[in-house]
Scaffold this motif. Structure first.
Motif, PDB file in Angstrom:
ATOM      1  N   PHE A  74       0.774  -1.144  -0.069  1.00 25.18           N
ATOM      2  CA  PHE A  74      -0.132  -0.150  -0.027  1.00 25.18           C
ATOM      3  C   PHE A  74       0.937   1.177  -0.053  1.00 25.18           C
ATOM      4  O   PHE A  74       1.807   1.212   0.519  1.00 25.18           O
ATOM      5  CB  PHE A  74      -0.965   0.054   1.240  1.00 25.18           C
ATOM      6  CG  PHE A  74      -2.048  -1.107   1.201  1.00 25.18           C
ATOM      7  CD1 PHE A  74      -2.143  -2.086   0.343  1.00 25.18           C
ATOM      8  CD2 PHE A  74      -3.024  -1.085   2.299  1.00 25.18           C
ATOM      9  CE1 PHE A  74      -3.035  -3.185   0.499  1.00 25.18           C
ATOM     10  CE2 PHE A  74      -3.883  -1.789   2.351  1.00 25.18           C
ATOM     11  CZ  PHE A  74      -3.902  -2.860   1.524  1.00 25.18           C
ATOM     12  N   THR A  75       0.368   2.529  -0.623  1.00 31.18           N
ATOM     13  CA  THR A  75       1.018   3.484  -0.678  1.00 31.18           C
ATOM     14  C   THR A  75       0.008   4.777  -0.278  1.00 31.18           C
ATOM     15  O   THR A  75      -0.932   4.827  -0.858  1.00 31.18           O
ATOM     16  CB  THR A  75       1.839   3.847  -1.938  1.00 31.18           C
ATOM     17  OG1 THR A  75       2.528   2.803  -2.309  1.00 31.18           O
ATOM     18  CG2 THR A  75       2.584   5.037  -2.088  1.00 31.18           C
ATOM     19  N   VAL A  76       0.361   5.644   0.557  1.00 30.60           N
ATOM     20  CA  VAL A  76      -0.287   6.616   1.038  1.00 30.60           C
ATOM     21  C   VAL A  76       0.211   8.225   0.386  1.00 30.60           C
ATOM     22  O   VAL A  76       1.466   8.077   0.582  1.00 30.60           O
ATOM     23  CB  VAL A  76      -0.588   6.787   2.340  1.00 30.60           C
ATOM     24  CG1 VAL A  76       0.945   7.064   3.300  1.00 30.60           C
ATOM     25  CG2 VAL A  76      -1.470   7.920   2.978  1.00 30.60           C
ATOM     26  N   SER A  77      -0.509   8.713  -0.094  1.00 28.45           N
ATOM     27  CA  SER A  77      -0.005  10.116  -0.728  1.00 28.45           C
ATOM     28  C   SER A  77      -1.039  10.982  -0.291  1.00 28.45           C
ATOM     29  O   SER A  77      -2.391  10.766   0.011  1.00 28.45           O
ATOM     30  CB  SER A  77       0.158   9.795  -2.007  1.00 28.45           C
ATOM     31  OG  SER A  77      -1.028   9.504  -2.837  1.00 28.45           O
ATOM     32  N   ARG A  78      -0.850  12.331  -0.664  1.00 28.71           N
ATOM     33  CA  ARG A  78      -1.851  13.468  -0.349  1.00 28.71           C
ATOM     34  C   ARG A  78      -1.668  14.523  -1.545  1.00 28.71           C
ATOM     35  O   ARG A  78      -0.630  14.671  -1.840  1.00 28.71           O
ATOM     36  CB  ARG A  78      -1.897  14.088   1.134  1.00 28.71           C
ATOM     37  CG  ARG A  78      -0.623  14.666   1.541  1.00 28.71           C
ATOM     38  CD  ARG A  78      -0.780  15.077   3.037  1.00 28.71           C
ATOM     39  NE  ARG A  78      -1.803  15.616   3.280  1.00 28.71           N
ATOM     40  CZ  ARG A  78      -2.436  15.643   4.373  1.00 28.71           C
ATOM     41  NH1 ARG A  78      -1.770  14.733   5.372  1.00 28.71           N
ATOM     42  NH2 ARG A  78      -3.500  16.244   4.830  1.00 28.71           N
ATOM     43  N   ASP A  79      -2.646  15.352  -1.645  1.00 25.72           N
ATOM     44  CA  ASP A  79      -2.547  16.446  -2.596  1.00 25.72           C
ATOM     45  C   ASP A  79      -3.413  17.601  -1.821  1.00 25.72           C
ATOM     46  O   ASP A  79      -4.545  17.933  -1.825  1.00 25.72           O
ATOM     47  CB  ASP A  79      -3.219  16.131  -3.701  1.00 25.72           C
ATOM     48  CG  ASP A  79      -3.310  17.322  -4.959  1.00 25.72           C
ATOM     49  OD1 ASP A  79      -2.995  18.542  -4.316  1.00 25.72           O
ATOM     50  OD2 ASP A  79      -3.291  17.033  -6.071  1.00 25.72           O
ATOM     51  N   ASN A  80      -2.543  18.415  -1.111  1.00 25.39           N
ATOM     52  CA  ASN A  80      -3.387  19.402  -0.356  1.00 25.39           C
ATOM     53  C   ASN A  80      -3.888  20.388  -0.938  1.00 25.39           C
ATOM     54  O   ASN A  80      -5.011  21.239  -0.659  1.00 25.39           O
ATOM     55  CB  ASN A  80      -2.331  20.083   0.609  1.00 25.39           C
ATOM     56  CG  ASN A  80      -1.724  19.239   1.769  1.00 25.39           C
ATOM     57  OD1 ASN A  80      -2.229  18.116   2.009  1.00 25.39           O
ATOM     58  ND2 ASN A  80      -0.337  19.625   2.156  1.00 25.39           N
TER      59      ASN A  80
END
Length: 124
Positions: A66-72
Motif C-alpha cells: 500500500f502507498t499513501v499520498s496526499r494533494d493538499n
C-alpha cells in the motif's frame, strides 16, 4: 470533515485506490491516517502521512503493498492498494489528527476527525 470513497469488490492480486476528501478548516495542517476494521475484529492502523507528505508510516500487514499520498491543493489523501489479499477485506476509514501536522501516531485515539468508511472486499 472527512469522506472516504473508492471501495469495491476486487479479485485477489488486484489493485484499488481509496480517496479521502477533507472539507472545512484545515488550520496549520494535520496528519491523515487510514484505519480498517474487518468483520468481527478491532480497528487496525493501515497507513498515515504528514501534512507535508514528507513522512509516511505503514502497518506491518500492508507495508510494501500500500502507498499513501496526499494533494493538499485538492484537500485529498489517497491510499493506493496493490497485491490485495482476501484478508485486506474491511471497512476503511480515513481520520485526521489536528493536533499534529508532522508527527504520526498509530493509535486511533490520537485522531480527532473521522469519515464514514468505504468497504473493500477482496475475493479469493
Amino acid at each position: 470533515q472527512l469522506q472516504a470513497s473508492g471501495g469495491g469488490l476486487v479479485p485477489a492480486g488486484g489493485s484499488l485506490r481509496l480517496s479521502c476528501a477533507a472539507s472545512g478548516r484545515t488550520g496549520s495542517g494535520f496528519v491523515t491516517a487510514w484505519f480498517r476494521r474487518a468483520l468481527g475484529k478491532g480497528l487496525e492502523f493501515v497507513a498515515a502521512i504528514t501534512w507535508s507528505g514528507g513522512k509516511t508510516d505503514y502497518g506491518a500487514s500492508v507495508k510494501g503493498r500500500f502507498t499513501v499520498s496526499r494533494d493538499n491543493g485538492k484537500n485529498m489523501v489517497y491510499l493506493q492498494m496493490s497485491s490485495l489479499k482476501p484478508e485486506d477485506t474491511a471497512v476503511y476509514h480515513c481520520a485526521a489528527d489536528v493536533s499534529y501536522s508532522e508527527r504520526i501516531f498509530r493509535n486511533a485515539e490520537s485522531y480527532d476527525s473521522w469519515g464514514q468508511g468505504t468497504l473493500v472486499t477482496v475475493s479469493s
